[in-house]
Structure formats: C-alpha cells, structure tokens
Design a protein around this motif. Structure first.
Motif, PDB file in Angstrom:
ATOM      1  N   ALA A  82       0.955  -1.398   0.022  1.00 32.58           N
ATOM      2  CA  ALA A  82      -0.041  -0.164  -0.153  1.00 32.58           C
ATOM      3  C   ALA A  82       0.853   1.203  -0.120  1.00 32.58           C
ATOM      4  CB  ALA A  82      -0.861   0.041   1.300  1.00 32.58           C
ATOM      5  N   LEU A 125      -1.424   2.278  -5.220  1.00 30.03           N
ATOM      6  CA  LEU A 125      -2.755   2.395  -5.230  1.00 30.03           C
ATOM      7  C   LEU A 125      -3.328   3.447  -6.234  1.00 30.03           C
ATOM      8  CD1 LEU A 125      -3.016   2.812  -1.219  1.00 30.03           C
ATOM      9  CD2 LEU A 125      -3.545   0.808  -2.542  1.00 30.03           C
ATOM     10  N   LYS A 150      -6.410   2.417  -8.685  1.00 29.66           N
ATOM     11  CA  LYS A 150      -6.772   0.951  -8.645  1.00 29.66           C
ATOM     12  C   LYS A 150      -8.227   1.169  -7.816  1.00 29.66           C
ATOM     13  CE  LYS A 150      -2.934  -1.889  -8.632  1.00 29.66           C
ATOM     14  NZ  LYS A 150      -1.939  -0.835  -8.914  1.00 29.66           N
ATOM     15  N   GLU A 199     -11.369  -0.021  -5.571  1.00 35.83           N
ATOM     16  CA  GLU A 199     -11.670  -0.722  -4.029  1.00 35.83           C
ATOM     17  C   GLU A 199     -11.740  -2.173  -4.410  1.00 35.83           C
ATOM     18  OE1 GLU A 199     -14.429   0.823  -1.473  1.00 35.83           O
ATOM     19  OE2 GLU A 199     -13.633   2.891  -1.621  1.00 35.83           O
ATOM     20  N   GLU A 230     -10.560  -3.923  -7.042  1.00 32.38           N
ATOM     21  CA  GLU A 230      -9.204  -4.295  -7.593  1.00 32.38           C
ATOM     22  C   GLU A 230      -8.335  -4.667  -6.071  1.00 32.38           C
ATOM     23  OE1 GLU A 230      -8.394  -2.697 -11.895  1.00 32.38           O
ATOM     24  OE2 GLU A 230      -8.402  -1.165 -10.347  1.00 32.38           O
ATOM     25  N   ILE A 231      -8.269  -3.579  -5.105  1.00 33.19           N
ATOM     26  CA  ILE A 231      -7.518  -3.814  -4.142  1.00 33.19           C
ATOM     27  C   ILE A 231      -7.830  -4.864  -3.290  1.00 33.19           C
ATOM     28  CG2 ILE A 231      -6.762  -2.465  -1.872  1.00 33.19           C
ATOM     29  CD1 ILE A 231      -6.988   0.041  -3.740  1.00 33.19           C
ATOM     30  N   ILE A 275      -3.227  -6.501   1.885  1.00 29.75           N
ATOM     31  CA  ILE A 275      -1.976  -5.765   1.267  1.00 29.75           C
ATOM     32  C   ILE A 275      -0.830  -5.622   2.260  1.00 29.75           C
ATOM     33  CG2 ILE A 275      -1.440  -3.771  -0.185  1.00 29.75           C
ATOM     34  CD1 ILE A 275      -3.294  -5.366  -1.696  1.00 29.75           C
TER      35      ILE A 275
END
Length: 244
Positions: free
Chosen positions: A187, A192, A195, A197, A199-200, A212
């Motif tokens: 992170a 980030l 991207k 939410e 995808e994260i 992460i």
C-alpha cells in the motif's frame, strides 16, 4: 560494527517504501543518506527531521543510472560519514501495459533506471562497502505472480535479481552480503493510484494473510538484512505474506 556506528544509503529514499526504510534505519541508529531523483524538498525535510531527533542524515540527489552523478553521491557520503556500510537500492520505475501494447520508449526507460541504475549502484557499493556491509537490491514478487500487464517491469526486475545473486558470489572473501528483496502488493501511493476498491480487495486475497502489505513490512525485512542477518547471502527474499 554497532548500528549507531553504521552508515546507510537508501536510493529512492523519498518513495513510499524507501521513506519507511529510511525511518526504520534511523531508529536503529544508522546514519542515513536519503537519495532522491526529483523530490529534493522531501529528502531535505526527512533528513532535517532525523537530525532534529538526534540522528544523523543527509539528502543526496542523483540520477542513479548516471555513473558520474552516483559516484559523486558515494563520495559525499564517504566524506561526510567516513564510510558506507549498507546500500539499499529501492529506486526504480514501474510502467505497465500488456506486452503487445507497451511503448518501447517505456521499456527503455525502465531498462535505464531499473537495470542500468541497479548495476551502477551495485558496482559502486561493491567498490565502497566496508567489511560487514550489506547491499540490498529490490526486485518484485510479480516475477512469480505473473500479473498481466507487468511483463516489462517483471523482466527488468528479473535482471536485477540475476545481477544481485551473481555479485554475491563475486564478493567472496569480502564479508559483504548481497541480497534482493521482492515485495508483493504494498500500500504505497504509487501502487494504489488508479486502482478501484474492488481491485485492491482482490489483490488483498492473493496472500494467505488476506491483506495488502504496508511499507513497514518491507522495511522490517530490509533492517534485518542490513544488520543481524549475516548468514543470509545471495538470496531473493519474497516479502509478500505468502502470496508467491
């Protein structure tokens, strides 16, 4: 040498991971040279904060792929602190696209910074580091995870791994460890950016620990390799929560 007598150079020391490595090394008592390529104000502010807290730090600027500029950085650190014990080479760039779509100019940019830059820094470290020292280059877990869009970036970091592991053997008898750290999804603002939410969240489930990474996860491994880990040499350490 004890940590409070050791000197470390962190290239890319203003980045999301690099800045945390700088902070952790300073906490451990290292004198730290914070390298920057374009964010001079951030490097100077970080150095000033360390000095205000009783530590020792300087900011040093250079294009790491330029051997003259980078040699001047090593010379300045040696002059300022009487030597260098640890080099952490986090500096690099990441330009993503499927292989068939990647602009070759972007491939050349990554080659220059990630491969040539790592080569220049590694060569100067090999010539400069004191006995008991450590060189820590940066690769990526994408060399194992094989995410689409990362082909050129992963290829550049694969080259970094290769030169790192060979250099460890070439420094036989010098009492200098040479390793690579390969972070997984971490992170940082760079990671980030762009991207969603979803995808994260998907990336967070890649690792069995189901999150992460954070910059301090990576910095913890670097601090270990920089000091007490004298029997870890010629290795790529995957710092990714078990993702690969």
């Amino acid at each position: 040498m004890e940590p409070d007598r050791r000197v470390a150079l962190v290239t890319g020391g203003t980045g999301g991971i690099g800045s945390q490595i700088v902070a952790r090394l300073a906490q451990e008592g290292y004198a730290v040279a914070i390298h920057y390529a374009g964010r001079s104000a951030d490097a100077e502010a970080a150095a000033a904060a360390i000095c205000d807290n009783g530590g020792r730090a300087i900011a040093v600027g250079a294009d790491i792929a330029d051997e003259v500029q980078t040699a001047a950085v090593f010379d300045r650190i040696t002059s300022e602190f009487s030597g260098i014990d640890v080099v952490v080479n986090t500096a690099g760039i990441m330009l993503l696209a499927p292989l068939v779509d990647l602009d070759l100019a972007d491939l050349d940019r990554m080659h220059r910074t990630n491969i040539r830059g790592s080569f220049v820094v590694s060569r100067l470290a090999a010539r400069t580091l004191r006995r008991g020292g450590a060189l820590i280059n940066f690769s990526t877990s994408v060399t194992r995870l094989q995410f689409p869009g990362y082909s050129a970036y992963a290829a550049s970091k694969g080259a970094v791994e290769a030169m790192t592991l060979v250099l460890a053997r070439e420094l036989r008898g010098r009492d200098i460890t040479v390793n690579a750290v390969a972070p997984g999804p971490t992170a940082t603002p760079l990671f980030l950016e762009g991207k969603s939410e979803d995808e994260i969240a998907t990336l967070a489930h890649v690792a069995p620990l189901e999150r992460i990474g954070i910059p301090d996860d990576i910095a913890e491994a670097v601090v270990f390799l920089a000091g007490p880990a004298r029997w870890i040499n010629g290795q790529t350490i995957f710092v990714n929560g078990g993702a690969a």
